[in-house]
Design an enzyme around this catalytic site. Sequence first.
Site, PDB file in Angstrom:
ATOM      1  N   ASP A 103       0.863  -1.172   0.000  1.00 45.09           N
ATOM      2  CA  ASP A 103       0.000   0.000   0.000  1.00 45.09           C
ATOM      3  C   ASP A 103       0.904   1.227   0.000  1.00 45.09           C
ATOM      4  OD1 ASP A 103      -2.517   1.492   0.515  1.00 45.09           O
ATOM      5  OD2 ASP A 103      -3.192  -0.454   1.262  1.00 45.09           O
ATOM      6  N   ASP A 205      -3.274   4.660  -2.356  1.00 48.75           N
ATOM      7  CA  ASP A 205      -4.398   5.001  -1.491  1.00 48.75           C
ATOM      8  C   ASP A 205      -4.981   6.379  -1.805  1.00 48.75           C
ATOM      9  OD1 ASP A 205      -5.786   4.415   1.196  1.00 48.75           O
ATOM     10  OD2 ASP A 205      -4.908   6.387   1.572  1.00 48.75           O
ATOM     11  N   GLU A 272      -6.596   3.283  -5.911  1.00 48.96           N
ATOM     12  CA  GLU A 272      -7.889   3.209  -5.219  1.00 48.96           C
ATOM     13  C   GLU A 272      -8.783   4.331  -5.723  1.00 48.96           C
ATOM     14  OE1 GLU A 272     -10.018   3.466  -0.837  1.00 48.96           O
ATOM     15  OE2 GLU A 272      -8.371   4.790  -1.359  1.00 48.96           O
ATOM     16  N   HIS A 333     -11.176  -3.669   3.082  1.00 53.56           N
ATOM     17  CA  HIS A 333     -11.142  -3.305   4.500  1.00 53.56           C
ATOM     18  C   HIS A 333     -11.963  -2.056   4.822  1.00 53.56           C
ATOM     19  CE1 HIS A 333      -8.322  -0.801   2.446  1.00 53.56           C
ATOM     20  NE2 HIS A 333      -8.209  -0.026   3.509  1.00 53.56           N
ATOM     21  N   ASP A 334     -12.613  -1.478   3.824  1.00 50.91           N
ATOM     22  CA  ASP A 334     -13.405  -0.269   4.049  1.00 50.91           C
ATOM     23  C   ASP A 334     -14.905  -0.499   3.872  1.00 50.91           C
ATOM     24  OD1 ASP A 334     -11.155   1.385   4.478  1.00 50.91           O
ATOM     25  OD2 ASP A 334     -10.900   1.714   2.328  1.00 50.91           O
TER      26      ASP A 334
HETATM   27  C1  GLC Z   1      -8.346   4.747   1.882  1.00 46.85           C
HETATM   28  C2  GLC Z   1      -8.133   3.524   2.741  1.00 46.85           C
HETATM   29  C3  GLC Z   1      -8.837   3.729   4.042  1.00 46.85           C
HETATM   30  C4  GLC Z   1      -8.239   4.936   4.730  1.00 46.85           C
HETATM   31  C5  GLC Z   1      -8.271   6.160   3.816  1.00 46.85           C
HETATM   32  C6  GLC Z   1      -7.381   7.242   4.324  1.00 46.85           C
HETATM   33  O1  GLC Z   1      -9.660   4.919   1.526  1.00 46.85           O
HETATM   34  O2  GLC Z   1      -8.554   2.367   2.070  1.00 46.85           O
HETATM   35  O3  GLC Z   1      -8.773   2.610   4.880  1.00 46.85           O
HETATM   36  O4  GLC Z   1      -8.917   5.224   5.916  1.00 46.85           O
HETATM   37  O5  GLC Z   1      -7.828   5.867   2.515  1.00 46.85           O
HETATM   38  O6  GLC Z   1      -6.030   6.883   4.177  1.00 46.85           O
END
Ligand code: GLC
Length: 533
Positions: A103, A205, A272, A333-334
């Site tokens: 990541d 991310d 992402e 994970h979100d």
């Molecule tokens: C992304 C991650 C998430 C995180 C956010 C801020 O969306 O997947 O888990 O809280 O970024 O870094």
Amino acid sequence: MSEASKKHLWWQKGVVYQIYPRSFMDSNADGIGDLPGITTKLEYVAHLGVDAVWLSPIFSSPMADFGYDVSDYTGIHPMFGTLEDFDAFVEKAHGLGLKVILDYVPNHTSDEHPWFVESRSSKVNPKRDWYVWRDAKPDGSVPNNWLSEFGGPAWSWDEKTGQYYYRAYHEKQPDLNWRNPEVREAMVDVLRFWMDRGVDGFRVDAVNHLAEDESFRDDPPNPDWDGKDSRHVYHRQIPIHTSNLPETHEAVADMRRTLDSHGGAERLLIGEVYLSGEELMAYYGVANDGFHMPTNMELVRAAWDARKISAYIEAYEAALPEGAWPNWVVGNHDNPRIASRVGKGQARVAAMLLLTLRGTPTIYYGDEIGMTDGDVPPELERDPVAKSVPGFGRDPERTPMQWNATEKNAGFSDSEPWLPVPEGDFATVEAQRGDSYSMLALHRKLLALRRAEDALSVGSYSPSEVRDDLLSYIRGHDGRRLLVALNFGEKDVDLDVPFRGRISLSTHLDREGEEVSDSVSLRPNEGVVVEES
Ligand code: GLC
């Protein structure tokens, strides 16, 4: 292997497996997963039949957002281990034929990162401009109406220097200023560091937030927000000045150039991105010089309906630019776990869908045994979002991997885990390993079939019959055709099959080899793959 399939890169033919490191395997009995723990479980991951492991952040961090608040991009958090543990992990993964994806969190650092500590030390510090600082309005209030994804205003006040800093997420996650060339250089260096250590790719991310409007204009109100959509107050406005700005694509192209000059197309860049249509496709870049794969989140958010999903697939396929490689994901994970969203029976159909669509699938750890969202009572909640936007915390989808029911804490840890494991009867790897009809067995068979059939990994996609609860499509390659037929409902469904063949796989795992002449019947919650004979 046919000539045509040899042209595909590992990540086009492959399947990615996402590990949330805090929750996979704890080797030192502190209740939190770690790198040596993951390393001991790599045989399991390889045995599943996936090709790459993506680790959510393992870097130094005060853990305000569980590692997505990085305080040293090239250091491993002691909770997860050391750089040596990381090297051992990479070596073992590679030895088992698994690629390693890390990541990469470029939008923001932790407020405890030395860069931010310097930046906030004085208005004239050379790193002041590495972050986004702004004066208060004359009445002392925030500079504009920008909102945080984690609820509330996106501005935090710094007492010492008397200015606000911008942060798209938590107040402990100040946004880097990507307009500053020094920031860009320092951040691409991070990519180089990990590639030199053997990393095969990155998942980038929160990339949509990299750039903000230079004149700090207010975001407009969202006319569709009904005031009840508490996910979120964030949706009260349309973030046209804080998300998805054209400058973002320049930054992505920079990252891509850095990867290309370090191993070419063998290094994978995933972004992402929670967008659709043209806005999503723009992240492939001009002439595919952006992300290899901007994440396609349609199935993470989709209503579980055969016609709607068929429409999503077709719209996505139609919008893909020339030469762009598709990808699919049903959970991460979100977001709530797929087995909780669609139920146990349909989770099998979802697995067949994910692993037979055209494009690279990502499996979220635990989904291969049908893990459901954990039951996390308020006093055990850990996610900051659970506190700022009640009801939307992400702890339930982050609970520990359920290895067995014989050892304590589901075999995850010798100590009380950071998030609870379920009580009573729950899915485990151990139980499913010994059951040839299990969800785990289905995943292994689907992954083996995908590996054996070029039509599934790199073949074409053509929609077939779609009605009521039926979704079907044909994957084809080099004259070989496979029909995938999925029953989204609780009633039997019959459908015509355009060729003679046999069933290669049923989600119920009990019909392999069955001859099919011109039609096939699906039982409730059943999906089948039929191969032409
Ligand atoms: C992304 C991650 C998430 C995180 C956010 C801020 O969306 O997947 O888990 O809280 O970024 O870094």
